[in-house]
Design a protein around this motif. Sequence first.
Motif, PDB file in Angstrom:
ATOM      1  N   ILE A 172       0.795  -1.199   0.102  1.00  0.00           N
ATOM      2  CA  ILE A 172       0.011   0.137   0.033  1.00  0.00           C
ATOM      3  C   ILE A 172       0.806   1.080  -0.040  1.00  0.00           C
ATOM      4  CG2 ILE A 172      -1.543   1.271   1.256  1.00  0.00           C
ATOM      5  CD1 ILE A 172      -2.909  -1.253   2.339  1.00  0.00           C
ATOM      6  N   TYR A 173       0.609   2.194  -0.913  1.00  0.00           N
ATOM      7  CA  TYR A 173       1.264   3.408  -1.132  1.00  0.00           C
ATOM      8  C   TYR A 173       0.302   4.239  -0.533  1.00  0.00           C
ATOM      9  CZ  TYR A 173       4.293   6.924  -2.922  1.00  0.00           C
ATOM     10  OH  TYR A 173       5.254   8.347  -3.327  1.00  0.00           O
ATOM     11  N   PRO A 174       0.468   4.867   0.830  1.00  0.00           N
ATOM     12  CA  PRO A 174      -0.562   5.287   1.420  1.00  0.00           C
ATOM     13  C   PRO A 174      -1.529   6.405   0.947  1.00  0.00           C
ATOM     14  CG  PRO A 174       0.831   4.717   3.208  1.00  0.00           C
ATOM     15  CD  PRO A 174       1.599   4.479   2.085  1.00  0.00           C
ATOM     16  N   ARG A 175      -0.422   7.305   0.196  1.00  0.00           N
ATOM     17  CA  ARG A 175      -1.106   8.712  -0.185  1.00  0.00           C
ATOM     18  C   ARG A 175      -1.857   8.614  -1.655  1.00  0.00           C
ATOM     19  NH1 ARG A 175       2.784  13.025  -2.078  1.00  0.00           N
ATOM     20  NH2 ARG A 175       3.391  12.930   0.027  1.00  0.00           N
ATOM     21  N   SER A 176      -2.008   7.195  -2.323  1.00  0.00           N
ATOM     22  CA  SER A 176      -2.496   6.930  -3.186  1.00  0.00           C
ATOM     23  C   SER A 176      -3.458   5.692  -3.168  1.00  0.00           C
ATOM     24  CB  SER A 176      -1.457   6.381  -4.399  1.00  0.00           C
ATOM     25  OG  SER A 176      -0.701   7.759  -4.542  1.00  0.00           O
ATOM     26  N   PHE A 177      -3.682   5.143  -2.019  1.00  0.00           N
ATOM     27  CA  PHE A 177      -4.631   4.105  -2.015  1.00  0.00           C
ATOM     28  C   PHE A 177      -6.126   4.475  -1.619  1.00  0.00           C
ATOM     29  CE2 PHE A 177      -6.123   0.142   0.439  1.00  0.00           C
ATOM     30  CZ  PHE A 177      -5.995  -0.751  -0.646  1.00  0.00           C
TER      31      PHE A 177
ATOM     32  N   VAL B 104       0.149   7.196  -9.231  1.00  0.00           N
ATOM     33  CA  VAL B 104      -1.109   7.859  -9.025  1.00  0.00           C
ATOM     34  C   VAL B 104      -2.289   7.116  -8.498  1.00  0.00           C
ATOM     35  CG1 VAL B 104      -3.164   8.349 -11.049  1.00  0.00           C
ATOM     36  CG2 VAL B 104      -0.736   8.628 -11.537  1.00  0.00           C
ATOM     37  N   PRO B 105      -3.220   7.889  -7.757  1.00  0.00           N
ATOM     38  CA  PRO B 105      -4.133   7.045  -6.981  1.00  0.00           C
ATOM     39  C   PRO B 105      -4.948   6.179  -7.829  1.00  0.00           C
ATOM     40  CG  PRO B 105      -4.058   9.641  -6.367  1.00  0.00           C
ATOM     41  CD  PRO B 105      -3.217   9.164  -7.612  1.00  0.00           C
ATOM     42  N   ILE B 106      -5.195   4.879  -7.064  1.00  0.00           N
ATOM     43  CA  ILE B 106      -6.039   3.933  -7.778  1.00  0.00           C
ATOM     44  C   ILE B 106      -7.412   3.734  -7.866  1.00  0.00           C
ATOM     45  CG2 ILE B 106      -3.946   2.305  -7.272  1.00  0.00           C
ATOM     46  CD1 ILE B 106      -6.074   0.950  -5.102  1.00  0.00           C
ATOM     47  N   PRO B 107      -8.143   3.452  -8.958  1.00  0.00           N
ATOM     48  CA  PRO B 107      -9.598   3.661  -8.933  1.00  0.00           C
ATOM     49  C   PRO B 107     -10.395   2.494  -8.312  1.00  0.00           C
ATOM     50  CG  PRO B 107      -8.614   2.323 -11.021  1.00  0.00           C
ATOM     51  CD  PRO B 107      -7.519   2.841  -9.888  1.00  0.00           C
ATOM     52  N   TRP B 108     -11.279   3.071  -7.631  1.00  0.00           N
ATOM     53  CA  TRP B 108     -12.311   2.283  -6.983  1.00  0.00           C
ATOM     54  C   TRP B 108     -13.710   2.325  -7.651  1.00  0.00           C
ATOM     55  CZ3 TRP B 108     -10.366  -0.907  -3.439  1.00  0.00           C
ATOM     56  CH2 TRP B 108      -9.221  -0.705  -2.979  1.00  0.00           C
TER      57      TRP B 108
ATOM     58  N   HIS C 147      -7.189   6.259   7.781  1.00  0.00           N
ATOM     59  CA  HIS C 147      -8.497   5.942   7.699  1.00  0.00           C
ATOM     60  C   HIS C 147      -9.072   5.223   6.435  1.00  0.00           C
ATOM     61  CE1 HIS C 147     -12.877   6.358   8.865  1.00  0.00           C
ATOM     62  NE2 HIS C 147     -13.106   6.893   7.850  1.00  0.00           N
ATOM     63  N   GLY C 148      -8.464   5.793   5.254  1.00  0.00           N
ATOM     64  CA  GLY C 148      -9.128   5.107   4.131  1.00  0.00           C
ATOM     65  C   GLY C 148      -8.501   3.646   4.030  1.00  0.00           C
TER      66      GLY C 148
ATOM     67  N   PRO D  14     -16.524  10.858  -8.802  1.00  0.00           N
ATOM     68  CA  PRO D  14     -15.275  12.021  -8.744  1.00  0.00           C
ATOM     69  C   PRO D  14     -14.063  11.113  -8.115  1.00  0.00           C
ATOM     70  CG  PRO D  14     -17.154  12.738  -7.859  1.00  0.00           C
ATOM     71  CD  PRO D  14     -17.503  11.341  -8.034  1.00  0.00           C
ATOM     72  N   GLY D  15     -12.711  11.446  -9.025  1.00  0.00           N
ATOM     73  CA  GLY D  15     -11.661  10.859  -8.579  1.00  0.00           C
ATOM     74  C   GLY D  15     -11.525   9.398  -8.642  1.00  0.00           C
ATOM     75  N   PHE D  16     -12.563   8.731  -9.560  1.00  0.00           N
ATOM     76  CA  PHE D  16     -12.696   7.244  -9.497  1.00  0.00           C
ATOM     77  C   PHE D  16     -12.924   6.468  -8.008  1.00  0.00           C
ATOM     78  CE2 PHE D  16     -10.355   8.236 -13.438  1.00  0.00           C
ATOM     79  CZ  PHE D  16     -11.330   7.989 -14.407  1.00  0.00           C
ATOM     80  N   GLY D  17     -13.541   7.288  -7.132  1.00  0.00           N
ATOM     81  CA  GLY D  17     -14.025   6.927  -5.872  1.00  0.00           C
ATOM     82  C   GLY D  17     -12.523   6.884  -4.941  1.00  0.00           C
ATOM     83  N   PHE D  18     -11.621   7.397  -5.319  1.00  0.00           N
ATOM     84  CA  PHE D  18     -10.384   7.495  -4.400  1.00  0.00           C
ATOM     85  C   PHE D  18     -10.720   8.440  -3.368  1.00  0.00           C
ATOM     86  CE2 PHE D  18      -6.746  10.082  -3.455  1.00  0.00           C
ATOM     87  CZ  PHE D  18      -5.843   9.140  -2.837  1.00  0.00           C
ATOM     88  N   THR D  19     -11.417   9.342  -3.423  1.00  0.00           N
ATOM     89  CA  THR D  19     -11.781  10.472  -2.513  1.00  0.00           C
ATOM     90  C   THR D  19     -12.964  10.240  -2.072  1.00  0.00           C
ATOM     91  OG1 THR D  19     -12.361  11.990  -4.144  1.00  0.00           O
ATOM     92  CG2 THR D  19     -10.004  12.012  -3.304  1.00  0.00           C
ATOM     93  N   THR D  20     -13.378  10.538  -0.505  1.00  0.00           N
ATOM     94  CA  THR D  20     -14.695  10.641  -0.085  1.00  0.00           C
ATOM     95  C   THR D  20     -14.984  12.117  -0.045  1.00  0.00           C
ATOM     96  OG1 THR D  20     -13.615  10.840   2.057  1.00  0.00           O
ATOM     97  CG2 THR D  20     -14.319   8.519   1.330  1.00  0.00           C
TER      98      THR D  20
END
Length: 573
Positions: free
Chosen positions: A30-35, A442-446, A47-48, A451-457
């Motif tokens: 896990i790369y924390p800033r991009s997971f 690059v943050p991974i897509p969920w 938390h994510g 928005p942000g492919f679900g990476f962000t809440t």
Amino acid sequence: MTASDLSAPGRTVGGGHGTAWWEDAVIYQIYPRSFADGNGDGMGDLHGITGKLPYLQNLGVNAVWLSPFYVSPQADAGYDVADYRDVDPRFGTLADFDTMLAEAHQRGLKVIVDLVPNHTSDEHEWFKAALAAPKGSRERDRYMFRDGRGENGELPPNNWQSIFGGNAWTRVADGQWYLHLFDTKQPDLNWENPEVHDEMISVLRFWLDRGVDGFRIDVAHGLVKAEGLPDWAGRESMVGDVKNPDALEEATATEPTPPYFDQPGVHAIYRSWNRVLSEYPGDRMLVAEAWVEPAERLFHYVRADEMQQAFNFDFLRAGWDAGRLSASIVESLTQAGNVGAPSTWVLSNHDTVRHTTRFGLQDPTQLPKGVGPLDEQPDEALGLRRGRAGILTMLALPGSAYLYQGDELGLPEHTLLDDAVRQDPAFFRTEGVERGRDGCRVPIPWKADAPGFGFTTTNDDGAAAPWLPQPASFAEYAADVQVGRPGSVHEMVKSALSERSGRLLGRGSIEWAPEHRPEDGVVAFTNGSILLVANMGEAPIELPAGVVVVASAEDAVAGQTLQPDSAVWIERH
């Protein structure tokens, strides 16, 4: 020795060892800033991660490895640590870490954290004290401060160059110089100083006492420097007007070892750490990030009283080539067996171009230092097809395997990142000649449609944009369109992990299949009840009779043939 010599039919290599969990674990990086971003600020956090642990448990991995989440100015994405005993507010709090750790353990997942012992941040209290102290002081002796050369000390102490490009020395106000093998904000510690040893053991104990199951040791081969810090006349390349040594990962076994890497003194350090870990229950472990050749030297790091694992970068570098890959497998298993250790396998990580992208280049064995818009663009479909087959090949091998976040989705590199958004110091220190590592971070897509492919809440202010932009193509790779969908990369990996666990492939040994040879573009071996066949050639090949257990693609097997750029697991009768 040719690949066919190494993988002679009937030759058996590898084999089970003890019962420690890490010997056959599949570990998810896990790369924390991009997971996963749990608070909507555009950067991933603890938390994510906690919220995604059910996903990882369902996938079937055994452990997670977290890249740095410590207090840091983030000059090198957290590998410049200002406080080893606290969580950076960007990622949460120590309480958040404890919650995540407890939840992982409840779900049967081990947790490995990154340790960065070669250097600190220049904002670490020790380094700030060193700058404020005079020459020859206790504070300065914790780092590699030296007087310069030249009539007035105006020249660096030696000719060493930074791995990130440019000079490895920076001059301070009173005229002395300090060593930084990486960025100027990452001063190297002085491992000849007992205080440094004591401090890092204290850090180990801090996290062991909290319950972590192991540590990934960053730049494990770099802590000790050769006596006298001699100039190095080894390989150098010109990057624009900036001299930059080709990193050791590109050196060959015939080249001299740089005086700042793989020095004999590192092994005493790891023997002392081994003793610390042995005081704790639960088979705690150390894994070395050591770019060392030949393999025999790498496995010095995993002798019985040192570390438990070392990353197998030779396997990663082999690329999509049957001869190189089979030779790497045999050499790795042979050298691991010589010291009674399991081998490890890895195809991608946070420092390398993703393997699905590398496998789609005209030369699928190259390891570029980033891919940008002006570079050769990969054949994305071909890279994905080969990447699926590569994962299936890796998971059939005995030992421990590492998946980088997004590998289970077939995620490619973001090769079209605009220079204006890049953050990797290697990009700036080489004046853009090296594209750097942002493309694989690059943050991974969920979720394909979020928005942000679900990476962000969403927080009270809405959802911030991800810290690095994602390409539109990530919608095709999103977890929500893959989980549960037959034929997806995710379901292939999940199935392979289940079969690997149930059949104890991680504790097995391999025997090369007599009907296929590397020079024909084929990697084929048995491990227990499974026959792995990977077709890296250009034409279909005949398969023996048997039940297909897992295939790399829905069209991988046609009749009794395996298609090019495909792999299959067959139940051996």
